[in-house]
Motif scaffolding. Structure first.
Motif, PDB file in Angstrom:
ATOM      1  N   GLN A 208       0.830  -1.199   0.000  1.00 18.65           N
ATOM      2  CA  GLN A 208       0.000   0.000   0.000  1.00 18.65           C
ATOM      3  C   GLN A 208       0.870   1.257   0.000  1.00 18.65           C
ATOM      4  N   LYS A 209       1.990   1.209   0.712  1.00 19.72           N
ATOM      5  CA  LYS A 209       2.925   2.343   0.711  1.00 19.72           C
ATOM      6  C   LYS A 209       3.634   2.467  -0.638  1.00 19.72           C
ATOM      7  N   ALA A 210       3.904   1.337  -1.280  1.00 21.65           N
ATOM      8  CA  ALA A 210       4.641   1.325  -2.545  1.00 21.65           C
ATOM      9  C   ALA A 210       3.823   1.884  -3.702  1.00 21.65           C
ATOM     10  N   LEU A 211       2.515   2.025  -3.538  1.00 17.98           N
ATOM     11  CA  LEU A 211       1.680   2.539  -4.630  1.00 17.98           C
ATOM     12  C   LEU A 211       2.123   3.923  -5.097  1.00 17.98           C
ATOM     13  N   SER A 212       2.788   4.655  -4.232  1.00 19.47           N
ATOM     14  CA  SER A 212       3.280   5.976  -4.629  1.00 19.47           C
ATOM     15  C   SER A 212       4.773   5.939  -4.956  1.00 19.47           C
ATOM     16  N   GLY A 213       5.315   4.751  -5.088  1.00 18.98           N
ATOM     17  CA  GLY A 213       6.756   4.599  -5.290  1.00 18.98           C
ATOM     18  C   GLY A 213       7.165   4.419  -6.742  1.00 18.98           C
ATOM     19  N   ASN A 214       8.401   3.997  -6.901  1.00 22.74           N
ATOM     20  CA  ASN A 214       8.974   3.811  -8.234  1.00 22.74           C
ATOM     21  C   ASN A 214       8.830   2.357  -8.686  1.00 22.74           C
ATOM     22  N   LYS A 215       9.323   2.062  -9.884  1.00 22.63           N
ATOM     23  CA  LYS A 215       9.195   0.721 -10.464  1.00 22.63           C
ATOM     24  C   LYS A 215       9.795  -0.356  -9.570  1.00 22.63           C
ATOM     25  N   GLY A 216      10.954  -0.075  -8.990  1.00 19.26           N
ATOM     26  CA  GLY A 216      11.617  -1.059  -8.136  1.00 19.26           C
ATOM     27  C   GLY A 216      10.801  -1.390  -6.906  1.00 19.26           C
ATOM     28  N   GLU A 217      10.232  -0.364  -6.279  1.00 18.08           N
ATOM     29  CA  GLU A 217       9.411  -0.592  -5.088  1.00 18.08           C
ATOM     30  C   GLU A 217       8.143  -1.371  -5.433  1.00 18.08           C
ATOM     31  N   ILE A 218       7.546  -1.058  -6.571  1.00 18.44           N
ATOM     32  CA  ILE A 218       6.331  -1.753  -7.015  1.00 18.44           C
ATOM     33  C   ILE A 218       6.644  -3.227  -7.267  1.00 18.44           C
ATOM     34  N   THR A 219       7.748  -3.491  -7.963  1.00 19.65           N
ATOM     35  CA  THR A 219       8.138  -4.863  -8.280  1.00 19.65           C
ATOM     36  C   THR A 219       8.386  -5.663  -7.011  1.00 19.65           C
ATOM     37  N   PHE A 220       9.125  -5.066  -6.069  1.00 18.29           N
ATOM     38  CA  PHE A 220       9.422  -5.759  -4.815  1.00 18.29           C
ATOM     39  C   PHE A 220       8.145  -6.001  -4.008  1.00 18.29           C
ATOM     40  N   ALA A 221       7.279  -4.987  -3.930  1.00 19.27           N
ATOM     41  CA  ALA A 221       6.051  -5.112  -3.148  1.00 19.27           C
ATOM     42  C   ALA A 221       5.160  -6.214  -3.718  1.00 19.27           C
ATOM     43  N   LYS A 222       5.080  -6.293  -5.031  1.00 21.55           N
ATOM     44  CA  LYS A 222       4.267  -7.333  -5.678  1.00 21.55           C
ATOM     45  C   LYS A 222       4.846  -8.716  -5.382  1.00 21.55           C
ATOM     46  N   TRP A 223       6.157  -8.847  -5.467  1.00 23.18           N
ATOM     47  CA  TRP A 223       6.811 -10.122  -5.165  1.00 23.18           C
ATOM     48  C   TRP A 223       6.590 -10.519  -3.700  1.00 23.18           C
ATOM     49  N   LEU A 224       6.751  -9.554  -2.788  1.00 21.43           N
ATOM     50  CA  LEU A 224       6.598  -9.825  -1.360  1.00 21.43           C
ATOM     51  C   LEU A 224       5.176 -10.282  -1.040  1.00 21.43           C
ATOM     52  N   LEU A 225       4.186  -9.644  -1.645  1.00 23.07           N
ATOM     53  CA  LEU A 225       2.796 -10.046  -1.419  1.00 23.07           C
ATOM     54  C   LEU A 225       2.550 -11.475  -1.896  1.00 23.07           C
ATOM     55  N   ALA A 226       2.978 -11.766  -3.112  1.00 24.76           N
ATOM     56  CA  ALA A 226       2.767 -13.114  -3.661  1.00 24.76           C
ATOM     57  C   ALA A 226       3.473 -14.160  -2.808  1.00 24.76           C
ATOM     58  N   ASN A 227       4.682 -13.850  -2.355  1.00 21.13           N
ATOM     59  CA  ASN A 227       5.451 -14.774  -1.526  1.00 21.13           C
ATOM     60  C   ASN A 227       4.784 -14.989  -0.165  1.00 21.13           C
ATOM     61  N   SER A 228       4.258 -13.934   0.431  1.00 20.86           N
ATOM     62  CA  SER A 228       3.646 -14.053   1.756  1.00 20.86           C
ATOM     63  C   SER A 228       2.352 -14.857   1.706  1.00 20.86           C
ATOM     64  N   GLU A 229       1.639 -14.801   0.583  1.00 27.07           N
ATOM     65  CA  GLU A 229       0.404 -15.593   0.465  1.00 27.07           C
ATOM     66  C   GLU A 229       0.715 -17.083   0.410  1.00 27.07           C
ATOM     67  N   THR A 230       1.809 -17.457  -0.232  1.00 25.39           N
ATOM     68  CA  THR A 230       2.172 -18.875  -0.307  1.00 25.39           C
ATOM     69  C   THR A 230       2.714 -19.384   1.027  1.00 25.39           C
ATOM     70  N   TYR A 231       3.091 -18.490   1.918  1.00 25.99           N
ATOM     71  CA  TYR A 231       3.653 -18.830   3.217  1.00 25.99           C
ATOM     72  C   TYR A 231       2.568 -19.245   4.220  1.00 25.99           C
ATOM     73  N   LEU A 232       1.314 -18.859   3.956  1.00 25.49           N
ATOM     74  CA  LEU A 232       0.218 -19.197   4.861  1.00 25.49           C
ATOM     75  C   LEU A 232      -0.027 -20.707   4.849  1.00 25.49           C
ATOM     76  N   ASN A 233      -0.391 -21.252   6.005  1.00 26.48           N
ATOM     77  CA  ASN A 233      -0.557 -22.704   6.103  1.00 26.48           C
ATOM     78  C   ASN A 233      -1.801 -23.125   6.876  1.00 26.48           C
ATOM     79  N   GLY A 234      -2.718 -22.222   7.128  1.00 31.12           N
ATOM     80  CA  GLY A 234      -3.863 -22.535   7.967  1.00 31.12           C
ATOM     81  C   GLY A 234      -4.899 -23.412   7.297  1.00 31.12           C
ATOM     82  N   LYS A 235      -5.359 -24.404   8.026  1.00 26.27           N
ATOM     83  CA  LYS A 235      -6.464 -25.247   7.564  1.00 26.27           C
ATOM     84  C   LYS A 235      -7.089 -25.927   8.777  1.00 26.27           C
ATOM     85  N   LYS A 236      -8.346 -26.313   8.609  1.00 30.16           N
ATOM     86  CA  LYS A 236      -9.063 -26.970   9.699  1.00 30.16           C
ATOM     87  C   LYS A 236      -8.523 -28.378   9.911  1.00 30.16           C
TER      88      LYS A 236
END
Length: 189
Positions: free
Chosen positions: A81-109
């Motif tokens: 959300q902070k990177a939305l006002s940033g440069n190409k590098g920040e956008i690229t990193f933020a997108k990668w970090l989000l995608a990586n953090s979603e795959t890190y989740l492991n919750g299930k019943k």
């Protein structure tokens, strides 16, 4: 007695860099363009990832993941959300970090044979998920219902689905959140 050598500490001397032939992570051209403002399509792609991550926060996989895994996604989302006002590098990193953090989740019943009659192993599995998924600042405990209908903290490991409940207790305000077993376990058949 075996001897182990700890000669590698993760750092290279400047004189060893050429010998190491490390792969290039980012090209010189990309390094120059990373400081430029992000394009509309890059911003749209990041906004799409942010929307996807916000939706994941409402799903079971997020709610039942360990708190440190949820914190990782929360951090990535805040960073994006902070990177939305940033440069190409920040956008690229933020997108990668989000995608990586979603795959890190492991919750299930936890799968159980009968949610109303858990055996000791099933109870332990569910208890572990309840404890891992506890929000920051809360501890997990078990309360049982007495004959007079009042709820009290249970100190025994014996479990009775009719009279026992998992409870999150705030460590600061002592507020109690009574939990439903069905939020943490499901019948496997």
């Amino acid at each position: 007695m075996a001897r182990f050598s700890y000669q590698y500490n993760g750092f290279l001397k400047a004189s060893e860099v050429k010998k190491a032939k490390l792969p290039t992570i980012i090209s010189k051209k990309a390094a120059k363009t990373n400081d430029q403002p992000a394009s509309a399509s890059q911003l749209a792609a990041l906004k799409k990832e942010i929307t996807k991550a916000e939706a994941v926060q409402k799903e079971t996989i997020y709610k039942l993941s360990s708190s440190y895994r949820r914190d990782y996604l929360d951090y990535a989302l805040s960073n994006a959300q902070k990177a939305l006002s940033g440069n190409k590098g920040e956008i690229t990193f933020a997108k990668w970090l989000l995608a990586n953090s979603e795959t890190y989740l492991n919750g299930k019943k936890a799968p159980v044979t009968n949610i109303n009659k858990m055996n000791k192993a099933e109870y332990e599995r569910v208890r572990r998920i309840v404890s891992d998924a506890a929000p920051n600042g809360y501890m997990t405990t078990i309360y049982y219902k007495r004959a007079d209908g009042t709820w009290h903290r249970k100190y025994s490991e014996l479990w009775n689905n009719k009279n026992c409940k998992f409870v999150y207790v705030s460590m600061t305000t002592k507020e109690k959140k009574f939990l439903k077993i069905s939020d943490f376990a499901k019948n496997s058949k």
